[in-house]
Enzyme design. Structure first.
Site, PDB file in Angstrom:
ATOM      1  N   ASN A  82      -7.253  -4.648   1.286  1.00  0.00           N
ATOM      2  CA  ASN A  82      -6.902  -4.023   0.005  1.00  0.00           C
ATOM      3  C   ASN A  82      -6.500  -5.088  -1.014  1.00  0.00           C
ATOM      4  O   ASN A  82      -5.994  -6.145  -0.650  1.00  0.00           O
ATOM      5  CB  ASN A  82      -5.684  -3.119   0.179  1.00  0.00           C
ATOM      6  CG  ASN A  82      -5.984  -1.808   0.883  1.00  0.00           C
ATOM      7  OD1 ASN A  82      -5.356  -0.801   0.586  1.00  0.00           O
ATOM      8  ND2 ASN A  82      -6.928  -1.797   1.812  1.00  0.00           N
ATOM      9  N   ILE A  88       0.841  -1.216   0.000  1.00  0.00           N
ATOM     10  CA  ILE A  88       0.000   0.000   0.000  1.00  0.00           C
ATOM     11  C   ILE A  88       0.872   1.260   0.000  1.00  0.00           C
ATOM     12  O   ILE A  88       0.566   2.242  -0.694  1.00  0.00           O
ATOM     13  CB  ILE A  88      -0.971   0.004   1.203  1.00  0.00           C
ATOM     14  CG1 ILE A  88      -1.756  -1.320   1.265  1.00  0.00           C
ATOM     15  CG2 ILE A  88      -1.951   1.173   1.080  1.00  0.00           C
ATOM     16  CD1 ILE A  88      -2.665  -1.447   2.454  1.00  0.00           C
ATOM     17  N   ALA A 141       4.516   1.488   7.690  1.00  0.00           N
ATOM     18  CA  ALA A 141       5.462   0.407   8.003  1.00  0.00           C
ATOM     19  C   ALA A 141       4.878  -0.525   9.049  1.00  0.00           C
ATOM     20  O   ALA A 141       4.430  -0.091  10.113  1.00  0.00           O
ATOM     21  CB  ALA A 141       6.781   0.987   8.509  1.00  0.00           C
ATOM     22  N   TYR A 143      -1.152 -10.068  15.146  1.00  0.00           N
ATOM     23  CA  TYR A 143      -1.087  -8.931  14.220  1.00  0.00           C
ATOM     24  C   TYR A 143      -2.095  -7.852  14.628  1.00  0.00           C
ATOM     25  O   TYR A 143      -1.730  -6.684  14.822  1.00  0.00           O
ATOM     26  CB  TYR A 143      -1.373  -9.394  12.776  1.00  0.00           C
ATOM     27  CG  TYR A 143      -1.714  -8.251  11.832  1.00  0.00           C
ATOM     28  CD1 TYR A 143      -0.762  -7.292  11.483  1.00  0.00           C
ATOM     29  CD2 TYR A 143      -2.996  -8.111  11.291  1.00  0.00           C
ATOM     30  CE1 TYR A 143      -1.073  -6.239  10.630  1.00  0.00           C
ATOM     31  CE2 TYR A 143      -3.315  -7.071  10.439  1.00  0.00           C
ATOM     32  CZ  TYR A 143      -2.350  -6.132  10.110  1.00  0.00           C
ATOM     33  OH  TYR A 143      -2.682  -5.080   9.266  1.00  0.00           O
ATOM     34  N   SER A 163      -1.284  -6.072  17.799  1.00  0.00           N
ATOM     35  CA  SER A 163      -0.200  -5.091  17.693  1.00  0.00           C
ATOM     36  C   SER A 163      -0.691  -3.812  17.014  1.00  0.00           C
ATOM     37  O   SER A 163      -0.300  -2.703  17.396  1.00  0.00           O
ATOM     38  CB  SER A 163       1.002  -5.689  16.942  1.00  0.00           C
ATOM     39  OG  SER A 163       0.697  -5.907  15.590  1.00  0.00           O
ATOM     40  N   LYS A 164      -1.562  -3.953  16.025  1.00  0.00           N
ATOM     41  CA  LYS A 164      -2.092  -2.752  15.344  1.00  0.00           C
ATOM     42  C   LYS A 164      -3.004  -1.963  16.291  1.00  0.00           C
ATOM     43  O   LYS A 164      -2.980  -0.727  16.312  1.00  0.00           O
ATOM     44  CB  LYS A 164      -2.853  -3.145  14.070  1.00  0.00           C
ATOM     45  CG  LYS A 164      -2.011  -3.726  12.964  1.00  0.00           C
ATOM     46  CD  LYS A 164      -0.988  -2.752  12.381  1.00  0.00           C
ATOM     47  CE  LYS A 164      -1.609  -1.632  11.594  1.00  0.00           C
ATOM     48  NZ  LYS A 164      -0.568  -0.760  10.967  1.00  0.00           N
ATOM     49  N   THR A 188      -6.092  -0.825  10.558  1.00  0.00           N
ATOM     50  CA  THR A 188      -6.854  -1.872   9.869  1.00  0.00           C
ATOM     51  C   THR A 188      -8.177  -2.159  10.575  1.00  0.00           C
ATOM     52  O   THR A 188      -8.295  -1.978  11.799  1.00  0.00           O
ATOM     53  CB  THR A 188      -6.003  -3.173   9.838  1.00  0.00           C
ATOM     54  OG1 THR A 188      -6.837  -4.269   9.517  1.00  0.00           O
ATOM     55  CG2 THR A 188      -5.370  -3.476  11.196  1.00  0.00           C
ATOM     56  N   ASP A 189      -9.138  -2.662   9.810  1.00  0.00           N
ATOM     57  CA  ASP A 189     -10.423  -3.043  10.421  1.00  0.00           C
ATOM     58  C   ASP A 189     -10.263  -4.262  11.338  1.00  0.00           C
ATOM     59  O   ASP A 189     -11.154  -4.557  12.137  1.00  0.00           O
ATOM     60  CB  ASP A 189     -11.494  -3.312   9.347  1.00  0.00           C
ATOM     61  CG  ASP A 189     -11.139  -4.418   8.364  1.00  0.00           C
ATOM     62  OD1 ASP A 189     -10.036  -5.001   8.459  1.00  0.00           O
ATOM     63  OD2 ASP A 189     -11.982  -4.713   7.490  1.00  0.00           O
ATOM     64  N   GLU A 190      -9.101  -4.950  11.227  1.00  0.00           N
ATOM     65  CA  GLU A 190      -8.912  -6.152  12.053  1.00  0.00           C
ATOM     66  C   GLU A 190      -8.844  -5.814  13.543  1.00  0.00           C
ATOM     67  O   GLU A 190      -9.000  -6.698  14.382  1.00  0.00           O
ATOM     68  CB  GLU A 190      -7.661  -6.919  11.614  1.00  0.00           C
ATOM     69  CG  GLU A 190      -7.754  -7.362  10.174  1.00  0.00           C
ATOM     70  CD  GLU A 190      -6.782  -8.457   9.791  1.00  0.00           C
ATOM     71  OE1 GLU A 190      -6.346  -9.212  10.660  1.00  0.00           O
ATOM     72  OE2 GLU A 190      -6.473  -8.550   8.591  1.00  0.00           O
ATOM     73  N   ASP A 248      15.055   1.252   9.971  1.00  0.00           N
ATOM     74  CA  ASP A 248      14.062   0.553  10.797  1.00  0.00           C
ATOM     75  C   ASP A 248      13.338   1.593  11.657  1.00  0.00           C
ATOM     76  O   ASP A 248      13.994   2.332  12.410  1.00  0.00           O
ATOM     77  CB  ASP A 248      14.831  -0.454  11.671  1.00  0.00           C
ATOM     78  CG  ASP A 248      13.935  -1.277  12.571  1.00  0.00           C
ATOM     79  OD1 ASP A 248      12.756  -0.912  12.761  1.00  0.00           O
ATOM     80  OD2 ASP A 248      14.434  -2.294  13.092  1.00  0.00           O
TER      81      ASP A 248
HETATM   82  P1  NAD Z   1       3.348  -4.858   3.371  1.00  0.00           P
HETATM   83  O1  NAD Z   1       3.742  -5.989   4.247  1.00  0.00           O
HETATM   84  O2  NAD Z   1       3.162  -5.094   1.908  1.00  0.00           O
HETATM   85  O3  NAD Z   1       4.432  -3.685   3.502  1.00  0.00           O
HETATM   86  C1  NAD Z   1       4.994  -3.310   4.734  1.00  0.00           C
HETATM   87  C2  NAD Z   1       6.258  -2.512   4.459  1.00  0.00           C
HETATM   88  O4  NAD Z   1       6.789  -2.076   5.726  1.00  0.00           O
HETATM   89  C3  NAD Z   1       7.366  -3.321   3.769  1.00  0.00           C
HETATM   90  O5  NAD Z   1       7.931  -2.572   2.727  1.00  0.00           O
HETATM   91  C4  NAD Z   1       8.384  -3.551   4.878  1.00  0.00           C
HETATM   92  O6  NAD Z   1       9.722  -3.652   4.412  1.00  0.00           O
HETATM   93  C5  NAD Z   1       8.185  -2.317   5.735  1.00  0.00           C
HETATM   94  N1  NAD Z   1       8.617  -2.518   7.132  1.00  0.00           N
HETATM   95  C6  NAD Z   1       8.326  -3.577   7.939  1.00  0.00           C
HETATM   96  N2  NAD Z   1       8.909  -3.405   9.132  1.00  0.00           N
HETATM   97  C7  NAD Z   1       9.564  -2.215   9.096  1.00  0.00           C
HETATM   98  C8  NAD Z   1      10.335  -1.494  10.032  1.00  0.00           C
HETATM   99  N3  NAD Z   1      10.566  -1.975  11.267  1.00  0.00           N
HETATM  100  N4  NAD Z   1      10.851  -0.297   9.662  1.00  0.00           N
HETATM  101  C9  NAD Z   1      10.632   0.195   8.414  1.00  0.00           C
HETATM  102  N5  NAD Z   1       9.914  -0.464   7.470  1.00  0.00           N
HETATM  103  C10 NAD Z   1       9.378  -1.651   7.819  1.00  0.00           C
HETATM  104  O7  NAD Z   1       2.046  -4.263   4.033  1.00  0.00           O
HETATM  105  P2  NAD Z   1       0.794  -3.519   3.352  1.00  0.00           P
HETATM  106  O8  NAD Z   1      -0.214  -4.520   2.990  1.00  0.00           O
HETATM  107  O9  NAD Z   1       1.281  -2.559   2.340  1.00  0.00           O
HETATM  108  O10 NAD Z   1       0.236  -2.708   4.607  1.00  0.00           O
HETATM  109  C11 NAD Z   1       0.697  -1.391   4.898  1.00  0.00           C
HETATM  110  C12 NAD Z   1      -0.023  -0.867   6.123  1.00  0.00           C
HETATM  111  O11 NAD Z   1      -1.425  -0.864   5.897  1.00  0.00           O
HETATM  112  C13 NAD Z   1       0.205  -1.722   7.375  1.00  0.00           C
HETATM  113  O12 NAD Z   1       0.335  -0.861   8.474  1.00  0.00           O
HETATM  114  C14 NAD Z   1      -1.064  -2.551   7.488  1.00  0.00           C
HETATM  115  O13 NAD Z   1      -1.337  -2.872   8.832  1.00  0.00           O
HETATM  116  C15 NAD Z   1      -2.086  -1.580   6.935  1.00  0.00           C
HETATM  117  N6  NAD Z   1      -3.284  -2.190   6.309  1.00  0.00           N
HETATM  118  C16 NAD Z   1      -3.139  -3.147   5.336  1.00  0.00           C
HETATM  119  C17 NAD Z   1      -4.284  -3.664   4.726  1.00  0.00           C
HETATM  120  C18 NAD Z   1      -4.186  -4.680   3.605  1.00  0.00           C
HETATM  121  O14 NAD Z   1      -5.212  -5.178   3.146  1.00  0.00           O
HETATM  122  N7  NAD Z   1      -2.995  -5.002   3.107  1.00  0.00           N
HETATM  123  C19 NAD Z   1      -5.554  -3.223   5.114  1.00  0.00           C
HETATM  124  C20 NAD Z   1      -5.651  -2.244   6.115  1.00  0.00           C
HETATM  125  C21 NAD Z   1      -4.505  -1.731   6.695  1.00  0.00           C
END
Ligand code: NAD
Length: 339
Positions: free
Chosen positions: A183, A12, A82, A153, A156-157, A125-127, A59
């Site tokens: 998404n 995302i 992240a 997960y 933590s969120k 997230t909705d979770e 990080d």
């Molecule tokens: P993803 O796993 O594809 O990407 C996460 C990114 O964060 C990666 O590029 C990873 O390298 C980076 N990352 C992880 N740990 C890190 C750290 N300690 N420091 C810096 N970078 C770090 O995840 P996504 O699906 O793109 O989700 C992005 C955000 O959206 C998350 O916070 C997730 O909880 C939230 N979200 C996701 C969804 C979904 O459907 N995918 C829905 C709602 C919310």
């Protein structure tokens, strides 16, 4: 305007960077990403040479590194994508989820406060709301629904969301939170349902469906999520949570069948496997608040978004084949062999 985007090499976050490049070409974008297994610099290839884009590998839980970056970059706005994001991996190894999602958020909040950012936005997230029963289609998550998490997960969120609320209330920090439904779209890591099913279908491999495939998720095209966050940053009220979702509830099994049909492959590829521990049954967002206050509505219907997504995976085979042929194979074996 300088916007610092964390997790921008993930699914995302990268789509958000592309969205912001088009929507606000005058913004300076700084991306911080640790490049975990889920982060991929190849995804950002098209913006790497852009003078208004800057990538830093770091990080978010590394306090001295974040302090140094914030002192140097002086961002006006922080958007925190992240995270460790995969429920199954959180069941295998919760610790890293707390380190990044909770402690990392705390570090970002601290440095954002220290350097006086004008807005901190937490992507949630909705979770965090837990799940809804399948036999109550009248129930939806609103922003008032109590947090009731099921997986490490989501716990933590939710913890990160609570910290954000606390920093707003205690220190008066200008914080907003968005809680989005599932998404889908380009650049999603192949461990997630839709790209996993597309990749396996294209390889004529069994499609592992948890339980009976009856779990319901509320699917949103990733660009609509990006547009919603942009709107919240521009017009959202500080201290508020905004749910994001498009009333597009689908059962997992129906998604799998749509993908098989689109790729002209038989349903005999479907293999039912032992259900995920603590598997949430149904997520369903009530997006009335963001619609009423900010005028947001999703622009992409699932009927258009899913063929567009399948097309993208067909046209970008090397992007995901590089992933599934690497370290990911070990994970896949652990997850689905003997299940
Ligand atoms: P993803 O796993 O594809 O990407 C996460 C990114 O964060 C990666 O590029 C990873 O390298 C980076 N990352 C992880 N740990 C890190 C750290 N300690 N420091 C810096 N970078 C770090 O995840 P996504 O699906 O793109 O989700 C992005 C955000 O959206 C998350 O916070 C997730 O909880 C939230 N979200 C996701 C969804 C979904 O459907 N995918 C829905 C709602 C919310």
């Amino acid at each position: 305007m300088k916007m610092l985007i964390t997790g921008g090499a993930g699914f995302i976050g990268s789509n958000f960077i592309f969205y912001m490049r088009k929507a606000h070409p005058d913004y300076d974008l700084v991306c911080i990403d640790k490049l975990t297994y889920a982060g991929n610099l190849e995804t950002l290839a098209s913006v790497m040479d852009d003078p208004k884009f800057h990538f830093i590998r770091a990080d978010i839980a590394d306090r001295s590194e974040m302090d140094r970056i914030f002192a140097e970059e002086k961002p006006d706005v922080v958007v925190n994508f992240a995270a460790e994001s995969h429920v199954d991996r959180s069941i295998e190894n919760p610790a890293v989820f707390l380190e990044t999602n909770v402690m990392g958020t705390q570090v970002l909040l601290d440095v954002s406060r220290k350097y006086g950012v004008a807005r901190y936005h937490q992507v949630s997230t909705d979770e965090v709301y837990g799940d809804l029963p399948l036999d109550r289609p009248d129930l939806f998550f609103t922003e008032e629904t109590p947090l009731h998490t099921s997986s490490p997960y989501s716990a933590s969120k939710a913890s990160a969301d609570l910290l954000c609320n606390a920093y707003h209330r205690t220190y008066g920090m200008p914080i907003t939170i968005s809680r989005c439904s599932n998404n889908y779209g380009p650049y999603q890591f192949p461990e997630k349902l839709i790209p996993l099913m597309i990749a396996n279908t294209l390889a004529d491999k069994p499609l592992p469906v948890y339980g009976e495939g009856l779990n319901v998720r509320d699917w949103l095209y990733v660009e609509d999520h990006c547009a919603a966050i942009d709107l919240i940053l521009e017009k959202g009220r500080v201290g508020q949570v905004y749910n994001i979702g498009g009333h597009n509830e689908m059962r997992n099994i129906d998604i799998v069948k749509i993908i098989l049909k689109a790729l002209d492959k038989p349903e005999s590829l479907i293999t039912y496997v032992t259900d995920r521990k603590g598997h949430d049954m149904r997520y369903a967002i009530d997006p009335a608040k963001i619609h009423r206050e900010l005028g947001w509505l999703p622009a992409t219907k699932f009927a258009d978004g899913i063929p567009k997504t399948i097309r993208w995976y067909l046209d970008n085979r090397s992007w995901w084949e590089n992933i599934i042929n690497g370290e990911y194979q070990n994970y896949y074996e652990r997850m689905y062999a003997n299940r």
